[in-house]
Scaffold this motif. Structure first.
Motif, PDB file in Angstrom:
ATOM      1  N   THR A   4       0.743  -0.982   0.133  1.00 24.45           N
ATOM      2  CA  THR A   4      -0.179   0.124   0.197  1.00 24.45           C
ATOM      3  C   THR A   4       0.770   1.514  -0.234  1.00 24.45           C
ATOM      4  O   THR A   4       0.305   2.320  -0.845  1.00 24.45           O
ATOM      5  CB  THR A   4      -0.961  -0.251   1.784  1.00 24.45           C
ATOM      6  N   THR A   5       1.823   1.169   0.674  1.00 30.53           N
ATOM      7  CA  THR A   5       2.931   2.790   0.658  1.00 30.53           C
ATOM      8  C   THR A   5       3.122   2.602  -0.878  1.00 30.53           C
ATOM      9  O   THR A   5       3.856   3.946  -0.848  1.00 30.53           O
ATOM     10  CB  THR A   5       4.170   1.910   1.721  1.00 30.53           C
ATOM     11  N   ARG A   6       3.756   1.513  -0.965  1.00 37.27           N
ATOM     12  CA  ARG A   6       4.846   1.702  -2.684  1.00 37.27           C
ATOM     13  C   ARG A   6       3.548   2.400  -3.636  1.00 37.27           C
ATOM     14  O   ARG A   6       3.422   2.889  -4.456  1.00 37.27           O
ATOM     15  CB  ARG A   6       4.687   0.432  -3.098  1.00 37.27           C
ATOM     16  N   THR A   7       2.422   1.805  -3.668  1.00 37.37           N
ATOM     17  CA  THR A   7       1.290   1.851  -4.109  1.00 37.37           C
ATOM     18  C   THR A   7       0.419   3.328  -4.302  1.00 37.37           C
ATOM     19  O   THR A   7       0.876   4.427  -5.032  1.00 37.37           O
ATOM     20  CB  THR A   7      -0.322   1.611  -4.304  1.00 37.37           C
ATOM     21  N   PHE A   8       1.168   4.101  -3.118  1.00 36.65           N
ATOM     22  CA  PHE A   8      -0.281   5.601  -2.154  1.00 36.65           C
ATOM     23  C   PHE A   8       1.769   6.482  -3.482  1.00 36.65           C
ATOM     24  O   PHE A   8       1.407   7.603  -3.683  1.00 36.65           O
ATOM     25  CB  PHE A   8       0.690   5.775  -1.024  1.00 36.65           C
ATOM     26  N   LEU A   9       3.253   5.159  -3.214  1.00 34.43           N
ATOM     27  CA  LEU A   9       3.906   6.839  -3.271  1.00 34.43           C
ATOM     28  C   LEU A   9       4.075   6.941  -4.813  1.00 34.43           C
ATOM     29  O   LEU A   9       4.512   7.845  -5.828  1.00 34.43           O
ATOM     30  CB  LEU A   9       5.266   6.240  -3.351  1.00 34.43           C
ATOM     31  N   LEU A  10       3.852   5.519  -5.722  1.00 35.66           N
ATOM     32  CA  LEU A  10       3.920   5.389  -6.852  1.00 35.66           C
ATOM     33  C   LEU A  10       2.222   6.605  -7.712  1.00 35.66           C
ATOM     34  O   LEU A  10       2.968   6.907  -8.653  1.00 35.66           O
ATOM     35  CB  LEU A  10       3.423   4.087  -7.437  1.00 35.66           C
ATOM     36  N   ALA A  11       1.572   6.418  -6.444  1.00 34.48           N
ATOM     37  CA  ALA A  11       0.390   7.459  -7.324  1.00 34.48           C
ATOM     38  C   ALA A  11       0.631   8.872  -6.969  1.00 34.48           C
ATOM     39  O   ALA A  11      -0.146   9.605  -7.708  1.00 34.48           O
ATOM     40  CB  ALA A  11      -0.709   7.172  -6.808  1.00 34.48           C
ATOM     41  N   ALA A  12       1.281   8.882  -5.613  1.00 32.92           N
ATOM     42  CA  ALA A  12       1.704  10.717  -5.602  1.00 32.92           C
ATOM     43  C   ALA A  12       2.376  10.917  -6.528  1.00 32.92           C
ATOM     44  O   ALA A  12       2.589  12.568  -6.707  1.00 32.92           O
ATOM     45  CB  ALA A  12       2.320  10.867  -4.105  1.00 32.92           C
ATOM     46  N   ALA A  13       3.689  10.733  -6.871  1.00 33.45           N
ATOM     47  CA  ALA A  13       4.968  10.585  -8.086  1.00 33.45           C
ATOM     48  C   ALA A  13       4.404  11.110  -9.277  1.00 33.45           C
ATOM     49  O   ALA A  13       4.137  11.835 -10.517  1.00 33.45           O
ATOM     50  CB  ALA A  13       5.916   9.971  -8.996  1.00 33.45           C
ATOM     51  N   GLY A  14       2.695   9.713  -9.756  1.00 36.40           N
ATOM     52  CA  GLY A  14       2.725   9.944 -11.123  1.00 36.40           C
ATOM     53  C   GLY A  14       1.762  11.420 -11.034  1.00 36.40           C
ATOM     54  O   GLY A  14       1.904  11.615 -12.286  1.00 36.40           O
TER      55      GLY A  14
END
Length: 995
Positions: A4-14
């Motif tokens: 979930t953390t990785r998902t949030f960070l990828l979404a934030a960067a994108g």
């Protein structure tokens, strides 16, 4: 959690990349540039350079933003807090934007300065909007370090940062074995085991990250222990309240957390502002930070920004302990340092145009819009100050804070009797702050900075001139003297206030402390005038002309010192109230009966330390006796030995430092009030059996006031353990008593300042002479003999004075003054007579310089003058001055009266009536030159100078007195022709006045 953390960070960067890429498109960016708020989302290099280079820049920005923001959020300890996440993304957005735009500018070979203005704001705005969109899209938050898996947003606790519904193991507080009672005497509440939720996610840890331990209780009453936080567990939520940063349990050892470290960040904020503004500035624009200038608003803004940064850091550290967590310490310091530019801009923007709109129309919101625009302009004036410098200062602060110890143990209970060093330092710091505030406020008024006020200016305004920064137009000498006076006052005020507060007993609103503070500030004012004058004279080698520091000191002591002392008393009382609350252990659930009972117990505990009325009367008597001795001796010496001539018209009491000649000159500055003389050259009145009665009455009033002020001031002073405080209070009371007895004149101020050390010596010598009656009787008899000595032999005062000539020279741009004046010697009253004869010259020069400071373009050019001695004998000295462009001045000094004689002292009241004017014209008519026929003569005319001559009266009529083309004329009229008009006066029959 990792997924979930990785998902949030990828979404934030994108989302960040897509948002900044969309706003970097020329059509979208051009549309947003026309919008006031949305324009901050536009990439600073819109439509410039290669598209590939811009794309790479935006990718770098998105990576830097996401990585930096996640590290800050992971280290911060904010937990599952949306506000904390926005703060971390906003912090990382500024540096990421600056570095990305810097990379873009270097890659395209263009100067970075043209784009730096918007780089930080673009980065922060894009980061905040991207974080909001990411939270809305994913409905997740990245899991902080040590926490469980993230919870969906709709199930998260909306409470403040650090609280979470995530279950954690709880360790109850272990009770002490020797505590069988069920209630603690400190709070009266039933103790229950505390179950503390770990804020950091550590198993079985308390809010501070340590294993929960119970607080200790009083030894007298066995009690069941309360939890470490001293509060009950909340039954509704099953969570314990966040512990306070300061424990209030009665017997626990109170620890001052981060006491040595709390000064690190404020010192770095203020220090780098000074270093960058003075030494670096243009050479390193990327580290721009709180620009300083000579404007007092920017200086005050830097000080307030430093205080705000320290306060925010202390508040955050109390809520989020950083022991063993350098990452969290860095993030909290970063947040605190980022607050400083905002505070700086908020203060500086006040001086950029908002005030005029506010004063003109307070209800019109236009001033709010003006203020907001000015605030934003200040922030972007040095745009990187909100991006890179806070980051670097936070790193430096964490490194420096690792040097001092984390915690410092302090005394278990506050001293219920004595004020501690921190208390005194706080009030002394308030004195320094008030001094700086006076300098900052008065710097806005040219009337004070250029010293162009006159006698018609309100006294309260003139009084502030002592702490008004001098304008360079005054000249180097006046600038050095003024700054030396202000610096000495700041140092003396802080030191004396510290000593005064350090010697006070812990009381609630002690009224006697106000008198002690007034005395301390009055003594600081007197020392500022004298010591500042000595420093100014040593540095410049000359004295300022046209500016009277002693007059400013007297008015400051009368009008400003009571106000400053009242403000310091409020600070002192506020600290006393908080200390008293800790002494009697007042808490949130304290009842009135318990508070009253503990207050009575505290009163009984400190009763033995309060001084008795006998002790205060003894000290007051010893101080009065010590002050009486120098007064009596000086009064005898003045009548027996001539103390010198008035060698300089700008002597100590004239307001311009030490006189250059024999003795100290008398003053004409503010006048002596009702007939006060100057002690035959000492500068202050002294008692004598042959001196004027006004001098003796003034000294008697001084002694009575001194005894009364000392008696009242020492009511709440620690007499047994703080001798320095007693001595400072006695000297301060001496200055206040001298001012009151001397009717707020320079003579009274000097009287209290000079005699004060002798009063302190009397207090010190009192215990040594206690019980030695024979010594006291002999000393009293010797003092009586010294007082009676002038009756046996007096210095000759009936011989003519010896008069020599000196020249007053003053030069300013466009103005040159050279006026001759008499210097007298040869008798015991020479100093007093010389000061009276020079007073008209001093007043004329001061008025010329005041007009010149108001408008230098209207300078009169060279001003010259001389004098003529009309009479000099054992009874009268009469001098007439001739001044270029002026009617002149006339002064007649009666040696028997010891004062200047006015025209109304020389003529009877009938001479000022219409019949008397015609009679005087008839007496003058035969002696007038041809063509000038007087019909009436007004003795009180500004164009007529009257002097006493041997056996006659000399009249000097100005130009056009009798007719338009009439030239000036001087006529000497024998006394026989003035029968019925002349007054025959007796010595001391009228009050002393100034011609």
């Amino acid at each position: 959690m990792a997924k979930t953390t990785r998902t949030f960070l990828l979404a934030a960067a994108g989302i960040a990349l897509g948002l900044c890429g969309l706003c970097a498109l020329p059509p979208v960016g051009g549309f947003l540039l026309g919008r006031a708020v949305a324009s901050v989302l536009v990439f600073p290099g819109l439509g410039q350079g290669l598209a590939a280079g811009t794309a790479v820049t935006l990718v770098v920005y998105a990576v830097l933003l996401t990585c930096g923001a996640y590290l800050a959020f992971r280290w911060s300890g904010f937990g599952a807090s949306r506000i904390g996440l926005l703060v971390c993304w906003g912090l990382a957005g500024g540096p990421a934007g600056v570095l990305a735009v810097l990379l873009w500018a270097r890659g395209h070979g263009v100067p970075f300065d043209g784009y730096a203005r918007y780089a930080a704001s673009w980065g922060m705005a894009t980061a905040l909007l991207a974080a909001l969109l990411t939270m809305a899209a994913t409905r997740l938050l990245p899991a902080p370090a040590g926490e469980g898996p993230p919870v969906p947003e709709d199930e998260q606790d909306p409470g403040p940062a650090g609280r979470s519904r995530t279950p954690a193991k709880e360790t109850p507080a272990a009770p002490r074995k020797a505590a069988p009672a069920k209630e603690t005497p400190a709070t009266g509440r039933k103790a229950t085991p505390a179950k503390e939720t770990a804020v950091t996610g550590r198993k079985g840890s308390s809010a501070t990250g340590r294993k929960a331990t119970p607080a200790t209780t009083r030894k007298k009453t066995p009690a069941k222990e309360a939890p470490a936080t001293g509060r009950k567990e909340s039954s509704a939520t099953g969570r314990t309240r966040a512990p306070r940063g300061r424990e209030r349990s009665s017997g626990s050892v109170r620890r001052l957390a981060f006491h040595p470290r709390s000064w690190v960040l404020p010192c770095l904020v203020a220090g780098w502002a000074v270093v960058w503004s003075v030494l670096v500035r243009d050479r390193q624009p990327l580290m721009a930070w709180l620009p300083l200038s000579l404007s007092y608003f920017t200086q005050v803004a830097v000080i307030l920004a430093s205080i705000a940064a320290g306060y925010v850091e202390g508040t955050l550290r109390r809520r989020l302990p950083v022991e063993g967590r350098p990452g969290r310490a860095f993030v909290l310091a970063w947040i605190s340092a980022s607050v400083a530019p905002v505070v700086y801009a908020a203060v500086t923007a006040i001086d950029l145009g908002m005030r005029e709109r506010l004063l003109a129309a307070p209800l019109n919101p236009a001033w709010i819009a003006e203020y907001a625009a000015d605030l934003g302009a200040v922030l972007v004036a040095e745009p990187v100050q909100v991006a890179l410098p806070p980051l670097v200062l936070a790193l430096a602060a964490v490194g420096v804070q690792a040097v001092p110890p984390l915690r410092r143990a302090a005394a278990g209970e506050p001293d219920p009797v004595r004020t501690d060093r921190r208390w005194a330092l706080l009030v002394a710091g308030a004195a320094l702050a008030l001094t700086y505030f006076c300098l900052a406020v008065t710097s806005r008024f040219p009337l004070l900075t250029r010293r162009t006020f006159d006698a018609e200016t309100p006294a309260m305004v003139r009084a502030l001139a002592l702490l008004s920064p001098p304008d360079p137009v005054l000249g180097g000498t006046a600038v050095v003297w003024s700054w030396a006076t202000a610096a000495v006052f700041a140092v003396a005020a802080a030191g004396l206030v510290y000593v005064a507060v350090r010697g006070q007993l812990v009381r609630l609103f002690p009224a006697s402390s106000y008198l002690v503070l007034v005395g301390a500030l009055a003594l600081a004012t007197a020392l500022a005038w004298t010591v500042g004058g000595v420093i100014g004279r040593a540095v410049t080698g000359e004295e300022p002309v046209g500016i009277s520091p002693v007059a400013q000191a007297v008015e400051f002591a009368v009008f400003v010192v009571p106000v400053l002392a009242a403000l310091l008393f409020i600070v002192h009382s506020q600290v006393g109230v908080s200390r008293f609350a800790r002494i009697v252990e007042l808490e949130d659930e304290q009842t009135w009966e318990q508070a009253a009972e503990r207050y009575r117990a505290w009163r009984e505990r400190v009763r033995d330390h309060v001084s008795s009325w006998r002790e205060r009367m003894t000290i007051a008597g010893m101080a009065t006796a010590g002050a009486l001795v120098p007064l009596v001796v000086a009064g005898a010496l003045v009548q027996l030995v001539p103390l010198g001539a008035a060698g300089s018209p700008r002597g100590l009491i004239t307001g311009d430092g030490l006189g250059s000649g024999g003795g100290l000159a008398a003053s004409g500055g503010l006048g002596w009030g009702g007939g006060l003389s100057t002690g035959g050259g000492l500068g202050f009145p002294v008692p004598s059996l042959v001196a004027p009665v006004a001098d003796t009455l003034t000294c008697a009033a001084y002694l009575v006031l001194l005894a009364g002020l000392i008696y009242v001031s020492l009511m709440r002073v620690n007499l047994r353990e703080r001798r320095w405080s007693v001595w400072a209070a006695v000297w301060g009371a001496s200055v206040v008593a001298g001012m009151a007895a001397g009717l707020a004149t320079p003579a009274g101020l000097l009287l209290g300042l000079v005699v004060g050390p002798f009063a302190v010596a009397g207090v010190v010598a009192g215990p040594l002479l206690a019980g030695r009656r024979r010594v006291l009787v002999i000393a009293g008899a010797v003092l009586l003999l010294v007082a009676a000595a002038p009756l046996v032999r007096r210095a000759p005062a009936g011989e003519p004075l010896t008069i020599t000539t000196a020249t007053w020279r003053t030069r300013a741009p466009g103005l040159t003054v050279e006026i001759s004046y008499p210097v007298v010697a040869g008798a015991s009253d020479a100093a007093r007579a010389g000061a009276a004869l020079v007073a008209p010259v001093r007043a004329h020069v001061e008025e010329l310089l005041r007009r010149h400071r108001e408008d230098p373009s209207r300078a009169p050019g060279p001003v010259t003058g001389g004098y003529t001695v009309v009479r000099n004998d054992a009874g009268v000295v009469s001098v007439r001055y001739a001044l270029s462009g002026e009617v002149g001045r006339a002064v007649t000094y009666g040696r028997a009266e010891g004062r200047v004689l006015e025209v109304r002292d020389l003529f009877v009241p009938a001479a000022f009536t219409p019949a008397g004017r015609r009679q005087l014209a008839g007496a003058l008519r035969p002696l007038m030159p041809k063509g000038q026929v007087p019909r009436t003569v007004s003795l009180d005319s500004d164009r007529l100078l009257v002097n006493l001559a041997p056996g006659a009266v000399e009249f000097a009529f100005g130009r056009d007195y009798f007719c338009a083309p009439c030239a000036p004329v001087t006529v000497r009229v024998p006394d026989a022709r003035l029968t019925g008009l002349r007054r025959s006066w007796r010595a001391g029959s009228t009050a002393a006045t100034t011609s």
